[in-house]
Design a protein around this motif. Structure first.
Motif, PDB file in Angstrom:
ATOM      1  N   LEU A 270       0.801  -1.228   0.000  1.00 18.20           N
ATOM      2  CA  LEU A 270       0.000   0.000   0.000  1.00 18.20           C
ATOM      3  C   LEU A 270       0.835   1.280   0.000  1.00 18.20           C
ATOM      4  N   LEU A 271       2.154   1.145   0.022  1.00 16.31           N
ATOM      5  CA  LEU A 271       3.014   2.314   0.171  1.00 16.31           C
ATOM      6  C   LEU A 271       2.742   3.384  -0.870  1.00 16.31           C
ATOM      7  N   ASN A 272       2.715   3.018  -2.139  1.00 14.12           N
ATOM      8  CA  ASN A 272       2.571   4.007  -3.204  1.00 14.12           C
ATOM      9  C   ASN A 272       1.216   4.707  -3.173  1.00 14.12           C
ATOM     10  N   ILE A 273       0.152   3.939  -3.058  1.00 12.49           N
ATOM     11  CA  ILE A 273      -1.185   4.539  -3.065  1.00 12.49           C
ATOM     12  C   ILE A 273      -1.401   5.375  -1.808  1.00 12.49           C
ATOM     13  N   HIS A 274      -0.865   4.906  -0.690  1.00 12.30           N
ATOM     14  CA  HIS A 274      -0.979   5.642   0.570  1.00 12.30           C
ATOM     15  C   HIS A 274      -0.259   6.982   0.472  1.00 12.30           C
ATOM     16  N   SER A 275       0.966   6.965  -0.043  1.00 15.13           N
ATOM     17  CA  SER A 275       1.752   8.196  -0.172  1.00 15.13           C
ATOM     18  C   SER A 275       1.097   9.166  -1.139  1.00 15.13           C
ATOM     19  N   ALA A 276       0.582   8.631  -2.238  1.00 22.11           N
ATOM     20  CA  ALA A 276      -0.079   9.492  -3.230  1.00 22.11           C
ATOM     21  C   ALA A 276      -1.295  10.185  -2.628  1.00 22.11           C
ATOM     22  N   PHE A 277      -2.070   9.444  -1.843  1.00 22.32           N
ATOM     23  CA  PHE A 277      -3.267  10.036  -1.235  1.00 22.32           C
ATOM     24  C   PHE A 277      -2.899  11.168  -0.292  1.00 22.32           C
ATOM     25  N   HIS A 278      -1.945  10.928   0.560  1.00 18.62           N
ATOM     26  CA  HIS A 278      -1.635  11.914   1.581  1.00 18.62           C
ATOM     27  C   HIS A 278      -0.765  13.068   1.074  1.00 18.62           C
ATOM     28  N   SER A 279      -0.314  12.982  -0.162  1.00 16.05           N
ATOM     29  CA  SER A 279       0.357  14.132  -0.760  1.00 16.05           C
ATOM     30  C   SER A 279      -0.591  14.886  -1.697  1.00 16.05           C
TER      31      SER A 279
ATOM     32  N   SER B  87      -2.316  13.688  -4.372  1.00 11.00           N
ATOM     33  CA  SER B  87      -2.385  13.253  -5.775  1.00 11.00           C
ATOM     34  C   SER B  87      -3.569  12.307  -5.959  1.00 11.00           C
ATOM     35  N   TYR B  88      -4.767  12.879  -5.822  1.00  8.37           N
ATOM     36  CA  TYR B  88      -5.978  12.059  -5.759  1.00  8.37           C
ATOM     37  C   TYR B  88      -6.269  11.294  -7.047  1.00  8.37           C
ATOM     38  N   GLN B  89      -6.027  11.914  -8.192  1.00  7.70           N
ATOM     39  CA  GLN B  89      -6.297  11.211  -9.444  1.00  7.70           C
ATOM     40  C   GLN B  89      -5.381  10.008  -9.608  1.00  7.70           C
ATOM     41  N   ASN B  90      -4.135  10.139  -9.156  1.00  8.22           N
ATOM     42  CA  ASN B  90      -3.219   9.003  -9.205  1.00  8.22           C
ATOM     43  C   ASN B  90      -3.731   7.853  -8.346  1.00  8.22           C
ATOM     44  N   VAL B  91      -4.332   8.191  -7.214  1.00  5.73           N
ATOM     45  CA  VAL B  91      -4.897   7.166  -6.335  1.00  5.73           C
ATOM     46  C   VAL B  91      -6.047   6.447  -7.045  1.00  5.73           C
ATOM     47  N   ILE B  92      -6.917   7.218  -7.662  1.00  5.78           N
ATOM     48  CA  ILE B  92      -8.074   6.642  -8.364  1.00  5.78           C
ATOM     49  C   ILE B  92      -7.622   5.743  -9.512  1.00  5.78           C
ATOM     50  N   ASP B  93      -6.565   6.146 -10.198  1.00  5.54           N
ATOM     51  CA  ASP B  93      -6.084   5.402 -11.371  1.00  5.54           C
ATOM     52  C   ASP B  93      -5.179   4.221 -11.002  1.00  5.54           C
ATOM     53  N   PHE B  94      -4.860   4.082  -9.738  1.00  8.47           N
ATOM     54  CA  PHE B  94      -3.929   3.043  -9.301  1.00  8.47           C
ATOM     55  C   PHE B  94      -4.483   1.660  -9.607  1.00  8.47           C
ATOM     56  N   ASP B  95      -3.645   0.791 -10.166  1.00  2.00           N
ATOM     57  CA  ASP B  95      -4.052  -0.576 -10.489  1.00  2.00           C
ATOM     58  C   ASP B  95      -3.976  -1.434  -9.222  1.00  2.00           C
ATOM     59  N   THR B  96      -5.135  -1.799  -8.699  1.00  7.81           N
ATOM     60  CA  THR B  96      -5.178  -2.563  -7.447  1.00  7.81           C
ATOM     61  C   THR B  96      -5.279  -4.073  -7.672  1.00  7.81           C
TER      62      THR B  96
ATOM     63  N   ALA C   2       7.772  18.520  -1.580  1.00  9.54           N
ATOM     64  CA  ALA C   2       7.632  19.015  -2.950  1.00  9.54           C
ATOM     65  C   ALA C   2       8.471  18.219  -3.937  1.00  9.54           C
ATOM     66  N   SER C   3       9.583  17.666  -3.453  1.00  6.29           N
ATOM     67  CA  SER C   3      10.483  16.933  -4.340  1.00  6.29           C
ATOM     68  C   SER C   3      10.173  15.445  -4.407  1.00  6.29           C
ATOM     69  N   ALA C   4       9.214  14.997  -3.592  1.00  8.13           N
ATOM     70  CA  ALA C   4       8.882  13.569  -3.564  1.00  8.13           C
ATOM     71  C   ALA C   4       8.106  13.176  -4.812  1.00  8.13           C
ATOM     72  N   PRO C   5       8.388  11.995  -5.395  1.00  7.96           N
ATOM     73  CA  PRO C   5       7.663  11.535  -6.585  1.00  7.96           C
ATOM     74  C   PRO C   5       6.173  11.431  -6.321  1.00  7.96           C
ATOM     75  N   GLY C   6       5.359  11.912  -7.280  1.00 11.68           N
ATOM     76  CA  GLY C   6       3.910  11.786  -7.173  1.00 11.68           C
ATOM     77  C   GLY C   6       3.260  12.773  -6.240  1.00 11.68           C
ATOM     78  N   THR C   7       4.028  13.733  -5.746  1.00 12.23           N
ATOM     79  CA  THR C   7       3.478  14.705  -4.806  1.00 12.23           C
ATOM     80  C   THR C   7       2.610  15.734  -5.510  1.00 12.23           C
ATOM     81  N   SER C   8       1.554  16.178  -4.827  1.00 15.72           N
ATOM     82  CA  SER C   8       0.733  17.277  -5.322  1.00 15.72           C
ATOM     83  C   SER C   8       1.468  18.580  -5.083  1.00 15.72           C
ATOM     84  N   ALA C   9       1.958  19.206  -6.148  1.00 15.55           N
ATOM     85  CA  ALA C   9       2.771  20.416  -6.015  1.00 15.55           C
ATOM     86  C   ALA C   9       2.069  21.540  -5.255  1.00 15.55           C
TER      87      ALA C   9
END
Length: 275
Positions: free
Chosen positions: A10-19, A21-30, A193-200
């Protein structure tokens, strides 16, 4: 299993959500997730939809699964159905107080509707839940109990030292404490801000607030320029302000270099067409 753990699949989807990047979370292949991680991932995806104003799927969530019922309570609240949301949140808090999804989402609804003590009582039952700590700190800061927020963060750092959520929560506390803590908070948002997938926008706004407290006006204006570019807004006035306070700022130099490069390229293209 704590559905908001940053361990394993869950690391990637969890990090994306809390940064943010909501669309990335929705598009995540589960589809590749293990069975025990399917529900936590579904919860995060539904929450991402709610964050983007998409409530339909969450409002139709199953009432037989506490986690999904908690999502439904959040969706009801976000959709403006406050009474139904509060009733469901209180029922979940009473019947499933040990469920970490219920703790966070029902706690969110309770706090949003002015039931802070109920929310804190529910959140206090967590077992090393990063989100429960984060929400608890938010509530305590809203209550002007900075002393309790500091203790909450310090306790969490013993078992989640490098967690994104705990670092951000610590930066919130730092903003309230002030002094040298402003600089520490700035570093957190700079790293975010420099983390991959972060919401700028999320990280830039955080940096901008820190810059205000640190009295660094040029950096605040520079961050505002970047934020406006991302939002598709005109930046001429902000660039003019930055020119006045810091003519040699790195952002202005970069903008000038790119402008000159564009003019040179455009001139070559025009000459080729004319011939």
């Amino acid at each position: 299993m704590d559905p908001f753990s940053v361990e394993g699949e869950l690391l990637n989807i969890h990090s994306a959500f809390h940064s943010g990047s909501y669309q990335n979370v929705i598009d995540f292949d589960t589809t590749t997730l293990s069975p025990e991680n399917q529900l936590p991932a579904q919860v995060l995806q539904l929450r991402a939809q709610i964050a983007l104003g998409q409530y339909d799927e969450s409002l139709q969530a199953s009432d037989d699964i506490p986690d999904l019922s908690a999502v439904k309570a959040l969706a009801l609240h976000s959709a403006g159905k406050s009474d139904a949301a509060l009733q469901l949140a209180q029922e979940l808090a009473e019947n499933y107080p040990e469920n970490s999804t219920v703790q966070v989402l029902a706690g969110t609804v309770l706090q949003a509707q002015g039931h802070s003590e109920e929310a804190l009582a529910l959140l206090s039952k967590h077992q090393n839940s990063l989100e429960a700590v984060s929400l608890t700190v938010q509530i305590q800061l809203q209550q002007n109990r900075t002393d309790l927020a500091i203790k909450e963060v310090q306790a969490a750092k013993r078992w989640a030292q490098d967690s994104l959520l705990i670092n951000v929560a610590e930066s919130w506390v730092g903003m309230r404490v002030g002094g040298e803590k402003y600089q520490s908070a700035f570093y957190v948002y700079e790293e975010l801000a420099s983390a991959p997938g972060t919401s700028a926008p999320l990280s830039i706004v955080g940096q901008a607030v820190a810059e205000i407290h640190l009295g660094r006006l040029p950096e605040l204006i520079a961050n505002s320029i970047v934020l406006n570019v991302l939002a598709g807004k005109n930046t001429e006035e902000l660039e003019s302000q930055l020119q006045q306070v810091d003519p040699s700022h790195a952002l202005l130099v970069d903008i000038q270099e790119k402008s000159e490069f564009f003019d040179t390229a455009a001139a070559k293209f025009s000459a080729k067409v004319a011939s």
